[in-house]
Design an enzyme around this catalytic site. Structure first.
Site, PDB file in Angstrom:
ATOM      1  CG  ASP A  75       4.824  -4.070   2.859  1.00 17.50           C
ATOM      2  OD1 ASP A  75       4.803  -3.625   4.022  1.00 17.50           O
ATOM      3  OD2 ASP A  75       3.802  -4.200   2.172  1.00 17.50           O
ATOM      4  CD  GLU A 137       0.350  -0.604   5.257  1.00 15.95           C
ATOM      5  OE1 GLU A 137      -0.586   0.172   5.533  1.00 15.95           O
ATOM      6  OE2 GLU A 137       1.043  -0.482   4.213  1.00 15.95           O
TER       7      GLU A 137
END
Length: 385
Positions: A75, A137
């Site tokens: 991400d 994350e």
């Protein structure tokens, strides 16, 4: 095609997936899975409860305990309200730098791993090499926590982890934790001319903040012995407070966002226990004396584990051999490495690019840094036996 050119093309593909944490990461995970499958890796895609997010875990070589895990997150942070020189989701190359969202944080490392997948497959004939690419994350290490729970239940757990966050290819053996919370205060509304009839949620949030600031002073006064961080103590930050309706209305609701970055586990206990005791002993009784329905609710956004330097760390020693570095450092920013350490793996952080570029407009990764990462992976042939 040179290794650098191959990695550059893969990086362009990865950047083109706008895998912002608020959106699904399934398309970029599917792309990574295809590249790893074509070199013989056994790929498992582990979706979350929503079905819109997934971790990827893949193995080259025998499926047995041990081995090295190369890890990163899929991400990226948003580009909203950022002034980019070029399209953030189209890789641009200027002056030996690759520009695009996620180039250094941390799709450059993933691109290097994929560009070297056939070389890594040959190396894995002696000892397994694993890949772990996670979701979310950037919003609390949600994917990493789920992945470690899955790894604990798995018999063939890796022994070592290299997390490729941007460190300018320096070997990092420690970092602070990162713990984020959202607190919602529910009071009772009313006219401001009769404050005793209501419970002002904003006022109680302000008292809560004042206690956090007292706890911050205590953290600053208790520097752990031998701390190598800058600053050397645990930090605490109030990131935002929202609430209230009008000048003459008692605020019925307030939302507070705050975080702390502990150096040692006791730092987090000091803050969490201290603020919880204050709510139970002082704030809630005062609020509920007027409005029994009043409440303070805390949502844990994420509690990223710290990575603690250890005297014995096989992942760090392997990174020394791969990079030529002779000493390891610590950093103030968090990564997923602490989660892997918590389940008994030796972990280290080492990857291309600078954290100074992460999350900013015109984020970039230099071609030199990407090349150094490719060279590190090449050296596994001589070091991973």
């Amino acid at each position: 095609m040179s290794d650098l050119a191959a990695a550059r093309d893969i990086l362009a593909d990865l950047v083109a997936f706008p895998s912002v944490s608020s959106e699904s990461n399934l398309p970029v995970i599917a792309y990574i899975a295809d590249r790893l499958s074509d070199c013989g890796a056994r790929v498992e895609i582990l979706t979350d409860a929503t079905g819109s997010k997934a971790n990827l875990f893949a193995t080259l070589g025998d499926d047995r305990p041990g081995g090295l895990m190369l890890s990163g997150h899929s991400d990226v942070v948003p580009v909203d309200d950022q002034n980019w020189t070029s399209d953030p989701f189209t890789l641009a190359e200027r002056d030996g730098k690759f520009f695009g969202r996620g180039t250094c944080d941390m799709k450059g490392f993933i691109a290097a791993c994929l560009a070297k997948r056939e070389v890594l497959a040959e190396i894995a004939a002696s000892k397994p090499i694993h890949f772990a690419f996670t979701h979310d994350e950037e919003v609390g290490c949600i994917g990493a926590r789920a992945l470690t729970e899955w790894l604990v239940a798995r018999e063939a757990r890796p022994a070592l982890a290299i997390v490729g966050e941007p460190t300018m290819m320096r070997v990092i053996e420690g970092h602070k934790g990162c713990c984020e919370y959202t607190v919602t205060f529910t009071g009772r509304s009313g006219h401001s001319s009769a404050p005793e009839a209501g419970v002002n949620a904003v006022e109680y949030a302000a008292r809560y903040i004042a206690r956090l600031m007292e706890l911050r002073e205590r953290l600053m006064a208790r520097v752990p012995e031998g701390s190598r961080y800058q600053p050397p103590y645990a930090t605490l930050n109030v990131g935002g407070l929202e609430g209230g309706l009008s000048h003459n209305v008692i605020a019925p609701r307030a939302v507070l966002r705050w975080e702390t970055r502990p150096v040692i586990a006791e730092d987090l206990s000091l803050v969490k226990d201290g603020i919880a005791d204050y709510c139970t002993r002082d704030l809630l009784p005062a609020m509920r004396a007027v409005a029994p329905e009043a409440d303070i609710e805390t949502q844990v956004i994420g509690e990223a584990a710290a990575l603690f330097p250890k005297n014995q760390n096989a992942a760090r020693d392997l990174a020394f051999r791969l990079t030529g570095e002779q000493s390891a450092d610590v950093v103030p920013f968090g990564t997923e490495a602490g989660f892997f350490q918590e389940i008994g793996m030796d972990a280290v952080v080492c990857g291309p690019g600078s954290i100074d570029q992460a999350h900013k407009p015109d984020e970039y990764l230099s071609a030199d840094q990407l090349g150094q990462c490719l060279a590190m992976l090449d050296r596994l042939a001589g070091a991973w036996r």
